[in-house]
Design a protein around this motif. Sequence first.
Motif, PDB file in Angstrom:
ATOM      1  N   GLU A  24      36.699  43.804  42.629  1.00 34.40           N
ATOM      2  CA  GLU A  24      37.604  42.712  42.988  1.00 34.40           C
ATOM      3  C   GLU A  24      38.648  43.161  44.000  1.00 34.40           C
ATOM      4  N   ILE A  25      39.239  44.335  43.780  1.00 40.63           N
ATOM      5  CA  ILE A  25      40.250  44.844  44.705  1.00 40.63           C
ATOM      6  C   ILE A  25      39.646  45.091  46.085  1.00 40.63           C
ATOM      7  N   LEU A  26      38.440  45.683  46.104  1.00 34.88           N
ATOM      8  CA  LEU A  26      37.779  45.946  47.380  1.00 34.88           C
ATOM      9  C   LEU A  26      37.379  44.645  48.076  1.00 34.88           C
ATOM     10  N   SER A  27      37.028  43.621  47.304  1.00 35.81           N
ATOM     11  CA  SER A  27      36.695  42.328  47.905  1.00 35.81           C
ATOM     12  C   SER A  27      37.905  41.730  48.606  1.00 35.81           C
ATOM     13  N   PHE A  28      39.072  41.797  47.947  1.00 33.61           N
ATOM     14  CA  PHE A  28      40.299  41.326  48.583  1.00 33.61           C
ATOM     15  C   PHE A  28      40.588  42.125  49.848  1.00 33.61           C
ATOM     16  N   LEU A  79      43.568  38.162  39.245  1.00 29.87           N
ATOM     17  CA  LEU A  79      42.217  37.683  38.953  1.00 29.87           C
ATOM     18  C   LEU A  79      41.762  38.144  37.565  1.00 29.87           C
ATOM     19  N   GLN A  80      42.005  39.418  37.250  1.00 24.71           N
ATOM     20  CA  GLN A  80      41.570  39.955  35.964  1.00 24.71           C
ATOM     21  C   GLN A  80      42.363  39.375  34.803  1.00 24.71           C
ATOM     22  N   ILE A  81      43.654  39.103  35.016  1.00 24.57           N
ATOM     23  CA  ILE A  81      44.463  38.496  33.958  1.00 24.57           C
ATOM     24  C   ILE A  81      43.944  37.103  33.622  1.00 24.57           C
ATOM     25  N   VAL A  82      43.661  36.325  34.663  1.00 25.48           N
ATOM     26  CA  VAL A  82      43.136  34.968  34.436  1.00 25.48           C
ATOM     27  C   VAL A  82      41.782  35.045  33.715  1.00 25.48           C
ATOM     28  N   ALA A  83      40.910  35.971  34.150  1.00 29.43           N
ATOM     29  CA  ALA A  83      39.610  36.118  33.496  1.00 29.43           C
ATOM     30  C   ALA A  83      39.781  36.518  32.033  1.00 29.43           C
TER      31      ALA A  83
END
Length: 236
Positions: A168-172, A120-124
Amino acid sequence: MGSSNSSLRQAPSSPSLAYGRLRFDSPKSQASPGRRLLQRAAAERDGLLVGSKATTKGGSMDPRTLVELVSSDSLQSVASPPLAVWIGPALLCALAYAFYNIFIKKGSASIHPILGGVVLQIVAALLGSLLLSYIIIQNSEDEENVLYWDAAGIRWAVCAGAAVGAAEILSFFVSSLGVQAMQSIPTIIGGSVFFGCVLGACLLHEVLTFRGWFGVFLICVGITLVGLEPSVEGGH
């Protein structure tokens, strides 16, 4: 030294160094365009500019006086702009966050939370780099719209990146537990509203009236009721 000194210009009190299209500012030498506009509006509203040297015959503001006003203590606590100014972008941001959480929910069952957060962070980062490149190219001939930043801005951006990466990690992880999106999303977003208000009051010394805090209380009641709802997940 003689008259030769007359050709020398006095160095600015808050210097900035320009390298190519990037401008490196000292922490107090630059305020964002949005911040300057907001503070000017507040100053005009409160009558701070009426009859002062801040205005010229044409009604425009002297830029040097504007910088002084931006850095003055009298305008550090500026009221929020009218609702019509920011509600549109804010709702679009909320919609983006909703899709963000829905997509996390859809992918959480088939990807490790840490790997999902990294992807997710790479795409962002890629999308942000494309947008940054576009801005630099579009403003290549515009001296007013350079990329401004200083050490404090970079430091806080790094902190924000670390925080959003953890989120993001916690959301996953939460979604991978099988929690309904209709429960996890309101709890996460509503909880961020509560923590944002508390941290804003404690760390930024911002102020909410009783009505505002009552609204935060209602949000907390709402996410509590949603969180206590029996989780019966439907089909995908």
